[in-house]
Scaffold this motif. Sequence first.
Motif, PDB file in Angstrom:
ATOM      1  N   PRO A  42     105.324 -14.655  54.871  1.00  0.00           N
ATOM      2  CA  PRO A  42     104.898 -13.952  53.657  1.00  0.00           C
ATOM      3  C   PRO A  42     104.019 -12.728  53.959  1.00  0.00           C
ATOM      4  O   PRO A  42     103.164 -12.773  54.845  1.00  0.00           O
ATOM      5  CB  PRO A  42     104.109 -15.018  52.896  1.00  0.00           C
ATOM      6  CG  PRO A  42     104.668 -16.321  53.369  1.00  0.00           C
ATOM      7  CD  PRO A  42     105.010 -16.099  54.816  1.00  0.00           C
ATOM      8  N   THR A  43     104.262 -11.660  53.240  1.00  0.00           N
ATOM      9  CA  THR A  43     103.435 -10.451  53.346  1.00  0.00           C
ATOM     10  C   THR A  43     102.013 -10.785  52.931  1.00  0.00           C
ATOM     11  O   THR A  43     101.801 -11.524  51.962  1.00  0.00           O
ATOM     12  CB  THR A  43     103.937  -9.382  52.343  1.00  0.00           C
ATOM     13  OG1 THR A  43     105.346  -9.321  52.422  1.00  0.00           O
ATOM     14  CG2 THR A  43     103.336  -8.022  52.615  1.00  0.00           C
ATOM     15  N   HIS A  65     103.900 -18.911  40.380  1.00  0.00           N
ATOM     16  CA  HIS A  65     104.141 -20.149  41.149  1.00  0.00           C
ATOM     17  C   HIS A  65     105.542 -20.125  41.769  1.00  0.00           C
ATOM     18  O   HIS A  65     106.255 -21.113  41.751  1.00  0.00           O
ATOM     19  CB  HIS A  65     103.979 -21.405  40.258  1.00  0.00           C
ATOM     20  CG  HIS A  65     102.581 -21.612  39.760  1.00  0.00           C
ATOM     21  ND1 HIS A  65     101.986 -22.831  39.689  1.00  0.00           N
ATOM     22  CD2 HIS A  65     101.655 -20.743  39.331  1.00  0.00           C
ATOM     23  CE1 HIS A  65     100.745 -22.716  39.218  1.00  0.00           C
ATOM     24  NE2 HIS A  65     100.541 -21.441  38.989  1.00  0.00           N
ATOM     25  N   ARG A  66     105.916 -18.958  42.289  1.00  0.00           N
ATOM     26  CA  ARG A  66     107.275 -18.801  42.846  1.00  0.00           C
ATOM     27  C   ARG A  66     107.274 -18.398  44.307  1.00  0.00           C
ATOM     28  O   ARG A  66     108.216 -18.721  45.035  1.00  0.00           O
ATOM     29  CB  ARG A  66     108.015 -17.678  42.086  1.00  0.00           C
ATOM     30  CG  ARG A  66     108.676 -18.104  40.810  1.00  0.00           C
ATOM     31  CD  ARG A  66     109.325 -16.910  40.129  1.00  0.00           C
ATOM     32  NE  ARG A  66     110.402 -16.330  40.894  1.00  0.00           N
ATOM     33  CZ  ARG A  66     110.916 -15.108  40.655  1.00  0.00           C
ATOM     34  NH1 ARG A  66     110.425 -14.355  39.679  1.00  0.00           N
ATOM     35  NH2 ARG A  66     111.918 -14.653  41.385  1.00  0.00           N
ATOM     36  N   TYR A  67     106.271 -17.627  44.710  1.00  0.00           N
ATOM     37  CA  TYR A  67     106.301 -17.039  46.048  1.00  0.00           C
ATOM     38  C   TYR A  67     105.372 -17.792  46.991  1.00  0.00           C
ATOM     39  O   TYR A  67     104.252 -18.168  46.617  1.00  0.00           O
ATOM     40  CB  TYR A  67     105.901 -15.561  45.981  1.00  0.00           C
ATOM     41  CG  TYR A  67     106.922 -14.753  45.223  1.00  0.00           C
ATOM     42  CD1 TYR A  67     108.091 -14.330  45.845  1.00  0.00           C
ATOM     43  CD2 TYR A  67     106.752 -14.478  43.864  1.00  0.00           C
ATOM     44  CE1 TYR A  67     109.058 -13.636  45.138  1.00  0.00           C
ATOM     45  CE2 TYR A  67     107.710 -13.780  43.154  1.00  0.00           C
ATOM     46  CZ  TYR A  67     108.865 -13.370  43.800  1.00  0.00           C
ATOM     47  OH  TYR A  67     109.832 -12.698  43.110  1.00  0.00           O
ATOM     48  N   LEU A  68     105.818 -17.994  48.222  1.00  0.00           N
ATOM     49  CA  LEU A  68     105.019 -18.712  49.207  1.00  0.00           C
ATOM     50  C   LEU A  68     103.775 -17.906  49.579  1.00  0.00           C
ATOM     51  O   LEU A  68     103.862 -16.692  49.780  1.00  0.00           O
ATOM     52  CB  LEU A  68     105.838 -18.936  50.487  1.00  0.00           C
ATOM     53  CG  LEU A  68     106.739 -20.167  50.549  1.00  0.00           C
ATOM     54  CD1 LEU A  68     107.777 -20.156  49.438  1.00  0.00           C
ATOM     55  CD2 LEU A  68     107.420 -20.268  51.902  1.00  0.00           C
ATOM     56  N   ALA A 100     107.901 -10.838  50.836  1.00  0.00           N
ATOM     57  CA  ALA A 100     107.708 -11.885  49.826  1.00  0.00           C
ATOM     58  C   ALA A 100     108.816 -12.918  50.015  1.00  0.00           C
ATOM     59  O   ALA A 100     109.994 -12.561  50.156  1.00  0.00           O
ATOM     60  CB  ALA A 100     107.762 -11.278  48.435  1.00  0.00           C
ATOM     61  N   ILE A 101     108.457 -14.192  50.036  1.00  0.00           N
ATOM     62  CA  ILE A 101     109.448 -15.263  50.204  1.00  0.00           C
ATOM     63  C   ILE A 101     109.423 -16.119  48.941  1.00  0.00           C
ATOM     64  O   ILE A 101     108.398 -16.744  48.620  1.00  0.00           O
ATOM     65  CB  ILE A 101     109.149 -16.115  51.453  1.00  0.00           C
ATOM     66  CG1 ILE A 101     109.130 -15.240  52.717  1.00  0.00           C
ATOM     67  CG2 ILE A 101     110.169 -17.242  51.588  1.00  0.00           C
ATOM     68  CD1 ILE A 101     108.778 -15.994  54.003  1.00  0.00           C
ATOM     69  N   GLU A 102     110.553 -16.129  48.256  1.00  0.00           N
ATOM     70  CA  GLU A 102     110.639 -16.883  46.995  1.00  0.00           C
ATOM     71  C   GLU A 102     111.019 -18.327  47.304  1.00  0.00           C
ATOM     72  O   GLU A 102     111.965 -18.590  48.071  1.00  0.00           O
ATOM     73  CB  GLU A 102     111.693 -16.219  46.107  1.00  0.00           C
ATOM     74  CG  GLU A 102     111.435 -16.402  44.621  1.00  0.00           C
ATOM     75  CD  GLU A 102     112.443 -17.337  43.990  1.00  0.00           C
ATOM     76  OE1 GLU A 102     112.069 -18.024  43.022  1.00  0.00           O
ATOM     77  OE2 GLU A 102     113.588 -17.380  44.471  1.00  0.00           O
ATOM     78  N   LEU A 103     110.283 -19.277  46.747  1.00  0.00           N
ATOM     79  CA  LEU A 103     110.494 -20.682  47.102  1.00  0.00           C
ATOM     80  C   LEU A 103     111.910 -21.147  46.771  1.00  0.00           C
ATOM     81  O   LEU A 103     112.571 -21.782  47.594  1.00  0.00           O
ATOM     82  CB  LEU A 103     109.464 -21.579  46.388  1.00  0.00           C
ATOM     83  CG  LEU A 103     109.632 -23.077  46.674  1.00  0.00           C
ATOM     84  CD1 LEU A 103     109.366 -23.400  48.137  1.00  0.00           C
ATOM     85  CD2 LEU A 103     108.730 -23.908  45.761  1.00  0.00           C
TER      86      LEU A 103
END
Length: 357
Positions: free
Chosen positions: A245-246, A223-226, A275-278
Amino acid sequence: MAYDVDPGVAAALAAFRPPERLGFGQVAAPVMYDVHYADGAWGRGRLLPYGPIEILPGARALQYAELVFEGLKAYRVGQPWPNLFRPADNCARLARSAERLAMPPVPEALFLEALDAVAGALAPFVPDRSGQALYLRPFLFGTESGYLLRNSTTFRFMVIANPVEAYASGAIRVAIERHDVRAAPGGVGHAKAAANYAPSLRASSAALARGCTIALWLDAHEHRYLQELSGMNLFAVVDGELLTPTLDGAILPGITRDSLIRLARHRGHAVHERAIELGALLGQIASGACSELFACGTAAIVAPIAALVEADGREHVPRVVDGVAAELREALLAIQERRAPDPFGWTRDVARPAPAG
Ligand code: COI
């Protein structure tokens, strides 16, 4: 013509009066295309008046969500006859979605015939205002009744349509969903399967109740990455560069997403899939390093994001709303609506119906 036209089609078209306010999906176009699959082969298609269909209550589409779909638009801005945008890519994605659910693919010729039949019949009703269009919803579903956990042997492919405005007008507020999960790698998140949308509806309804348009999904494990918004992909502008996001197997490979990546690079923007971390992104919004966020999709086109909203009401507000998004929306729409040259070869005329006889 490789399909039959029901005698009721002419009257249905003659009686159709679209209202001034179209919304998104609220106004049903008066015709639809229908073709059945049985004994390993597709039958002959039919253009029918839009209306209820017969389906056995035990059909696997209803019992087990054996259903995949697509969304694309026909455009008619400043031209008498409509055009489509990347329809072969929608057909290829439907085939990949069908493959994931072990359903038979719809051959490209049949897919295009169905689009041409519906969009051609509805040509006078394809809105001619920029930003509006005829939304085409092709869908493929299993019709065999039975509870055994295997695929249907009979299927149906249909195309329905709606004259539409963009999914949302203006900048949207997006609810961060930190609890529910939309899709996990290995599941069907990368397929345009109805089974992806049902688990998103609770969060979408809750988002609407909080004054947001839609929910933002995070990865299933941490529950961290968009991932994406339900029905839209997401871009961030960080340090002047575009990030999205990939595709991780749980994100829908949007055709608008792909078009924007290519168009933005063509226009000189740096674009990175990663990867984009929220948490990091929220920090970048607070510091101003992330200047802007926007969503995209066939329905949404390019929708600027005014705020990411937490369940407790706290808001993360990017300092720019509709900067790069406005530039890319206009550049994309101008190609889709044939107001600008199409260096990518993305648009295609709706085929004109063959003369009768
Ligand atoms: C589309 O943009 O075509 C979609 O399928 C989004 C829809 C779920 C509203």
